[in-house]
Design an enzyme around this catalytic site. Sequence first.
Site, mmCIF file in Angstrom:
data_model
loop_
_atom_site.group_PDB
_atom_site.id
_atom_site.type_symbol
_atom_site.label_atom_id
_atom_site.label_comp_id
_atom_site.label_asym_id
_atom_site.label_seq_id
_atom_site.Cartn_x
_atom_site.Cartn_y
_atom_site.Cartn_z
ATOM 1 N N SER A 298 6.487 8.802 12.579
ATOM 2 C CA SER A 298 5.510 8.680 11.494
ATOM 3 C C SER A 298 6.157 8.899 10.134
ATOM 4 O O SER A 298 6.685 9.971 9.845
ATOM 5 C CB SER A 298 4.383 9.698 11.689
ATOM 6 O OG SER A 298 3.666 9.860 10.491
ATOM 7 N N LYS B 157 -4.803 5.615 14.399
ATOM 8 C CA LYS B 157 -4.996 4.866 13.157
ATOM 9 C C LYS B 157 -6.467 4.950 12.722
ATOM 10 O O LYS B 157 -7.223 5.755 13.245
ATOM 11 C CB LYS B 157 -4.526 3.424 13.350
ATOM 12 C CG LYS B 157 -3.030 3.323 13.658
ATOM 13 C CD LYS B 157 -2.208 3.860 12.508
ATOM 14 C CE LYS B 157 -0.755 3.952 12.831
ATOM 15 N NZ LYS B 157 0.021 4.674 11.820
ATOM 16 N N ARG C 198 -7.967 -3.416 9.139
ATOM 17 C CA ARG C 198 -7.092 -4.385 9.829
ATOM 18 C C ARG C 198 -7.813 -5.059 11.001
ATOM 19 O O ARG C 198 -7.492 -6.179 11.369
ATOM 20 C CB ARG C 198 -5.790 -3.712 10.260
ATOM 21 C CG ARG C 198 -5.014 -3.192 9.047
ATOM 22 C CD ARG C 198 -3.558 -2.934 9.321
ATOM 23 N NE ARG C 198 -3.004 -2.000 8.348
ATOM 24 C CZ ARG C 198 -2.606 -2.308 7.112
ATOM 25 N NH1 ARG C 198 -2.675 -3.553 6.683
ATOM 26 N NH2 ARG C 198 -2.121 -1.390 6.297
ATOM 27 N N ARG D 37 -6.676 1.927 17.803
ATOM 28 C CA ARG D 37 -6.472 0.471 17.764
ATOM 29 C C ARG D 37 -6.100 -0.130 19.112
ATOM 30 O O ARG D 37 -6.045 -1.361 19.219
ATOM 31 C CB ARG D 37 -5.435 0.103 16.682
ATOM 32 C CG ARG D 37 -6.017 0.185 15.286
ATOM 33 C CD ARG D 37 -5.111 -0.419 14.235
ATOM 34 N NE ARG D 37 -5.696 -0.249 12.909
ATOM 35 C CZ ARG D 37 -4.992 -0.086 11.795
ATOM 36 N NH1 ARG D 37 -3.672 -0.088 11.843
ATOM 37 N NH2 ARG D 37 -5.606 0.055 10.647
ATOM 38 N N LYS E 160 0.839 -1.212 0.000
ATOM 39 C CA LYS E 160 0.000 0.000 0.000
ATOM 40 C C LYS E 160 0.873 1.261 0.000
ATOM 41 O O LYS E 160 0.653 2.176 -0.789
ATOM 42 C CB LYS E 160 -0.922 -0.036 1.228
ATOM 43 C CG LYS E 160 -1.880 1.128 1.338
ATOM 44 C CD LYS E 160 -3.095 0.769 2.184
ATOM 45 C CE LYS E 160 -2.856 0.852 3.675
ATOM 46 N NZ LYS E 160 -2.669 2.218 4.210
ATOM 47 N N SER E 161 1.866 1.307 0.880
ATOM 48 C CA SER E 161 2.715 2.510 0.979
ATOM 49 C C SER E 161 3.429 2.774 -0.343
ATOM 50 O O SER E 161 3.545 3.925 -0.789
ATOM 51 C CB SER E 161 3.769 2.317 2.071
ATOM 52 O OG SER E 161 3.150 2.205 3.324
ATOM 53 N N ARG F 290 2.959 5.969 -3.225
ATOM 54 C CA ARG F 290 4.101 6.813 -3.606
ATOM 55 C C ARG F 290 4.365 6.729 -5.100
ATOM 56 O O ARG F 290 4.743 7.726 -5.721
ATOM 57 C CB ARG F 290 5.332 6.398 -2.787
ATOM 58 C CG ARG F 290 5.229 6.889 -1.320
ATOM 59 C CD ARG F 290 6.106 6.072 -0.417
ATOM 60 N NE ARG F 290 6.163 6.576 0.947
ATOM 61 C CZ ARG F 290 5.258 6.344 1.905
ATOM 62 N NH1 ARG F 290 4.177 5.632 1.629
ATOM 63 N NH2 ARG F 290 5.425 6.832 3.123
ATOM 64 N N ASP G 10 1.396 -1.406 11.840
ATOM 65 C CA ASP G 10 0.142 -1.864 11.220
ATOM 66 C C ASP G 10 -0.169 -3.327 11.543
ATOM 67 O O ASP G 10 -1.267 -3.810 11.254
ATOM 68 C CB ASP G 10 0.211 -1.677 9.701
ATOM 69 C CG ASP G 10 0.220 -0.198 9.320
ATOM 70 O OD1 ASP G 10 -0.242 0.632 10.124
ATOM 71 O OD2 ASP G 10 0.708 0.123 8.222
ATOM 72 N N GLY H 104 -5.192 7.992 5.232
ATOM 73 C CA GLY H 104 -4.299 8.892 5.956
ATOM 74 C C GLY H 104 -3.022 9.170 5.173
ATOM 75 O O GLY H 104 -2.497 10.289 5.205
HETATM 76 C C1 S3P Z 1 2.300 4.720 6.227
HETATM 77 C C2 S3P Z 1 2.819 5.016 7.457
HETATM 78 C C3 S3P Z 1 2.222 4.545 8.722
HETATM 79 C C4 S3P Z 1 1.288 3.368 8.500
HETATM 80 C C5 S3P Z 1 0.341 3.590 7.347
HETATM 81 C C6 S3P Z 1 1.130 3.832 6.060
HETATM 82 C C7 S3P Z 1 2.958 5.261 5.014
HETATM 83 O O1 S3P Z 1 1.478 5.601 9.287
HETATM 84 O O2 S3P Z 1 0.545 3.116 9.675
HETATM 85 O O3 S3P Z 1 -0.489 2.464 7.168
HETATM 86 O O4 S3P Z 1 2.661 4.799 3.896
HETATM 87 O O5 S3P Z 1 3.803 6.159 5.176
HETATM 88 P P1 S3P Z 1 2.156 6.686 10.255
HETATM 89 O O6 S3P Z 1 3.099 7.475 9.451
HETATM 90 O O7 S3P Z 1 1.003 7.510 10.764
HETATM 91 O O8 S3P Z 1 2.810 5.876 11.349
#
Ligand code: S3P
Length: 428
Positions: free
Chosen positions: A167, A342, A388, A346, A22-23, A27, A315, A94
Site C-alpha cells: 500500500s 477499496k 470506479r 471490489r 488523483k494521487s 500530494r 485501481d 482513503g
Molecule cells: C493511492 C494508493 C492506492 C490506490 C489509491 C491511491 C495513493 O491505495 O488504490 O487509489 O494515492 O497512494 P493503497 O495504498 O490502499 O493500495
Amino acid sequence: MSKTLTFKEKKLRGTITVPGDKSISHRAVMFGSLAKGKTTITNFLAGEDCLSTIEAFEAMGVKITRNNQTVVVESDGIKGLKEPMEPINLGNSGTTARLLMGILSALPYHFTLYGDPSLTKRPMDRITNPLREMGAKIDGRGNGKFLPIAVRGSNLKPIHYNTPMKSAQVKSGVLLAGLLTDGKTTVVEDTKTRDHTENMLKAFGADIAVEGNAVTVNGNQPLSACDIEVPGDISSAAFFLVAAAITQDSEVKIENVGLNPTRTGIIDVLELMDVDISIKEKRTIGGEPIGDIVVKSSKPKAATIEGDIIPRIIDEIPVIALLATQAEGTTIIKDAEELKFKETDRIESVVQTLKALGAEIEPTSDGMIIQGNARLKGAETNSYGDHRIGMMISVASLLIDEKVELNDEQCIAVSYPTFFEDLDKLLQ
Ligand code: S3P
C-alpha cells in the site's frame, strides 16, 4: 440519483485529455501546505477526493485558492499550521485519511477525523499501527481501526518499518510522519507501490533516498515550495483505453497521461491481452514521465494476472475484469486481496455487477475468474457509491443495446467529474 445508459453511438473516435492524477494532486496540496512559500499546482484534479484534502489543510489555516484546475497553496510551513476548530471531514478519500494521519500525528495539536459511510468502513489500523510504533497518540472506533479517529499530535521517534501491506498510502503515511520527526525513518516494501510521494518530496527539497524497495527520509528538514504540473491520471484513462479496445471501429488517443512505471501495469496488461496499444511522445514533466496513448479496437485474449503487477493495476482491476469478459478464453486474477479494502469490496462489487450484466464470473479469495466472449445484457445496476464501479458499468453499457440503469452515478465525481462529457466527445 440514477442515470440511464443507452448510447446510440457505440464507437469511440478522437483525442481527449483526462483530468489530473488523483494521487499526485493530493500530494501536491499536502506537501505545498508543509512547505514555506507559494506552490502553484496546474492540471489539479478537482474531484471530490482531492477537494477533501484542500479542505483539511484550509481547516489548519493554510491559504488555498483554486481557479478550476489551478490551485495556489500559500503556507508559512509546518510551524504555520494551526489547530482546526472543528472535526475534519475526509469524505470518501482513503488517501487523504492515511497520509494525513501521518502528518497530524507529529503536529502539536488535537484533531478529529471522520468520513462518509464507505470510508468509515475501511481499515485504518494499517496506518495507525506503524504510527503508534512511532509513538503516535491515536484513538478511534475499534481501538483506532476505523474512523472516526482522534489524533493527539506529539513528538515521534523514527522507525525502520518493514511494511506488511502492499500500500502506497501506508508507505506514504509513515514517511510523512518521519518527515516531521528527528532522525531517519525507513519504509521497506516487498513489492514496490506507486512512488509519487518519494518523487514529489524530492522536488520539494526533502532529504529522501530510495534504494531498491527501501525509502529513507531524514526528518525535520524544511521543505521549500515548488510548482507542480499534474499529469493526466492513467487510472482514469484506463476506462477509455478499455472502451476503445472492446468496441468496434474505435480509435482513441489520450494525451498527456502519466506513465510512472509504478502505475503503468494497465499498459502491460493490455499488451499481454493483445490489445492494439501504442505510446507516443514520451516526455517528462515535474519528475514524472508522461506520453500519449493510442488504442484501437482489438480482439483481446485472456490472461492470468498475478504477482508483482497487482499493485501497479490495483485501481484498474474493475475495468480489466470488464475487458476479460470480451476476451478469448478464461482470465484469472490472483494475489489481489487488497481489492477487498477499496471504496467497496471490489471482488464482490465487480463480480456481482458483471454477473448482473450477463458475464460469467466467479469470485475467489484473492481475485476472480472471468470467462470471455460474454454477450452482456441490460440490467439495473448500482455503483454502490464506488466511482470506479460506476465508470466500469458505463463502459460496459457501450456493448449493450438494452437499457442499463446506473444508480448512484454521482460518485464518479470522486475521481472523474467530467467522465460523461469526455465519453460524449468520443462517441460517434
Ligand atoms: C493511492 C494508493 C492506492 C490506490 C489509491 C491511491 C495513493 O491505495 O488504490 O487509489 O494515492 O497512494 P493503497 O495504498 O490502499 O493500495
